[in-house]
Design a protein around this motif. Structure first.
Motif, short mmCIF file in Angstrom:
data_model
loop_
_atom_site.label_atom_id
_atom_site.label_comp_id
_atom_site.label_asym_id
_atom_site.label_seq_id
_atom_site.Cartn_x
_atom_site.Cartn_y
_atom_site.Cartn_z
N ASN A 172 4.83 -38.28 7.04
CA ASN A 172 4.32 -38.63 5.72
C ASN A 172 3.97 -37.40 4.89
O ASN A 172 4.26 -37.35 3.68
CB ASN A 172 3.08 -39.53 5.86
N LYS A 207 5.70 -36.44 1.27
CA LYS A 207 4.94 -36.21 0.04
C LYS A 207 5.17 -34.81 -0.51
O LYS A 207 5.37 -34.64 -1.72
CB LYS A 207 3.45 -36.46 0.29
N HIS A 249 7.12 -34.48 -4.09
CA HIS A 249 6.28 -33.98 -5.19
C HIS A 249 6.70 -32.58 -5.64
O HIS A 249 6.26 -32.13 -6.70
CB HIS A 249 4.81 -34.00 -4.78
N LYS A 306 12.14 -36.58 -11.46
CA LYS A 306 11.31 -37.71 -11.01
C LYS A 306 11.63 -39.01 -11.74
O LYS A 306 11.05 -40.06 -11.45
CB LYS A 306 9.83 -37.37 -11.16
N TYR A 322 6.79 -44.66 3.32
CA TYR A 322 6.32 -43.36 2.85
C TYR A 322 7.09 -42.91 1.60
O TYR A 322 6.50 -42.45 0.62
CB TYR A 322 6.48 -42.29 3.94
N ARG A 371 6.31 -45.20 -1.40
CA ARG A 371 4.96 -45.00 -1.93
C ARG A 371 4.91 -43.87 -2.95
O ARG A 371 4.11 -43.91 -3.91
CB ARG A 371 3.99 -44.71 -0.77
N VAL A 372 5.75 -42.87 -2.78
CA VAL A 372 5.80 -41.75 -3.74
C VAL A 372 6.62 -42.12 -4.97
O VAL A 372 6.22 -41.85 -6.10
CB VAL A 372 6.38 -40.48 -3.08
#
Length: 253
Positions: A66, A70, A74, A81, A120, A123-124
């Motif tokens: 995870n 992330k 990110h 994005k 995971y 979720r981002v």
């Protein structure tokens, strides 16, 4: 022709992921491709950019981690994005065994990759889609999500979870104009069986003897079709198999 759209595809170094990346590149999508093998990703990036004139960003990480997920996602510049399509493809099966004889390390790997890895990454990416009030998520399931077969217990359970999560995502994201599609392929000749049988080539080949299985390209065509429909049309759940296969159990050879 470039579309100005971007697709993020996990597990893009082989099989369905590689085929999906090629298909979307052919249609002019810029790509974010992820996988564990950085060398394969970079070689694939060069090939896609040269052949299709698109832009490709590579991110090497394991979806089971995870923090790595992330950190990698990110790290993308803001311009990357704006994800129009997320293909949650990374997944695998390991071995065939009865529930009382299963290898618990294999169980962990399947659950961590097929279920938690999908979560995971989603979720981002989902908040980016919510902010724009658009996007489509394609979760790659399996006919194993629909029909449990002997010695497939944990793998089948992990893909049933993908099925349930896809339904849950569809409900939760309804307000944000985000499409969610679960694509459940049947028997397809990729690295899948080679991975399942841990490199045993003869055993892997036997899986597809006596009938014509799906190819990775067949699955990629269906995934792209689901993402090419008008904005008001969403395929929620789709099962595709070879003509010789009725479900995860019945195959005519």
């Amino acid at each position: 022709m470039k579309t100005g759209k971007t697709a993020l595809i996990t597990g893009a170094t082989a099989g369905f992921g590689e085929a999906c990346a090629t298909r979307f590149a052919k249609e002019g999508y810029n790509l974010v491709i992820t996988g564990r093998r950085a060398d394969r990703l970079e070689a694939f990036k060069s090939q896609l950019e040269k052949e299709y004139g698109i832009q490709v960003k590579t991110l090497a990480f394991d979806v089971r981690d995870n923090n790595a997920v992330k950190t990698a996602l990110h790290s993308l510049e803001d311009s990357w994005k704006s994800i129009d399509v997320l293909v949650n493809n990374a997944g695998l099966a390991l071995d065939l065994s009865t529930i009382d004889e299963g290898n618990t390390d294999d169980w962990d790997t399947m659950i961590d990759t097929n279920v938690k890895g999908l979560l995971y990454v989603s979720r981002v990416v989902i908040p980016w889609m919510k902010e724009r009030k658009q996007g489509q998520i394609v979760n790659i399931g399996s006919t194993a999500a629909k029909t449990v077969y002997a010695k497939g217990n944990v793998y089948c359970a992990s893909k049933a979870a993908v099925d349930a999560l896809s339904q849950g995502m569809r409900i939760d994201l309804l307000l944000y104009n985000i499409k969610v599609t679960a694509v459940h392929p049947g028997a397809a000749e990729t690295e899948f069986s080679l991975v399942r049988f841990k490199g045993d080539e003869n055993r892997a080949k036997d899986v597809y003897k006596g009938f014509t299985p799906l190819s990775a390209g067949d699955v990629a065509d269906v995934v792209y079709y689901c993402c090419s429909l008008p904005s008001h049309v969403c395929i929620n759940d789709l099962v595709l198999t070879p003509t010789a296969q009725a479900n995860a159990y019945y195959i005519h050879r």
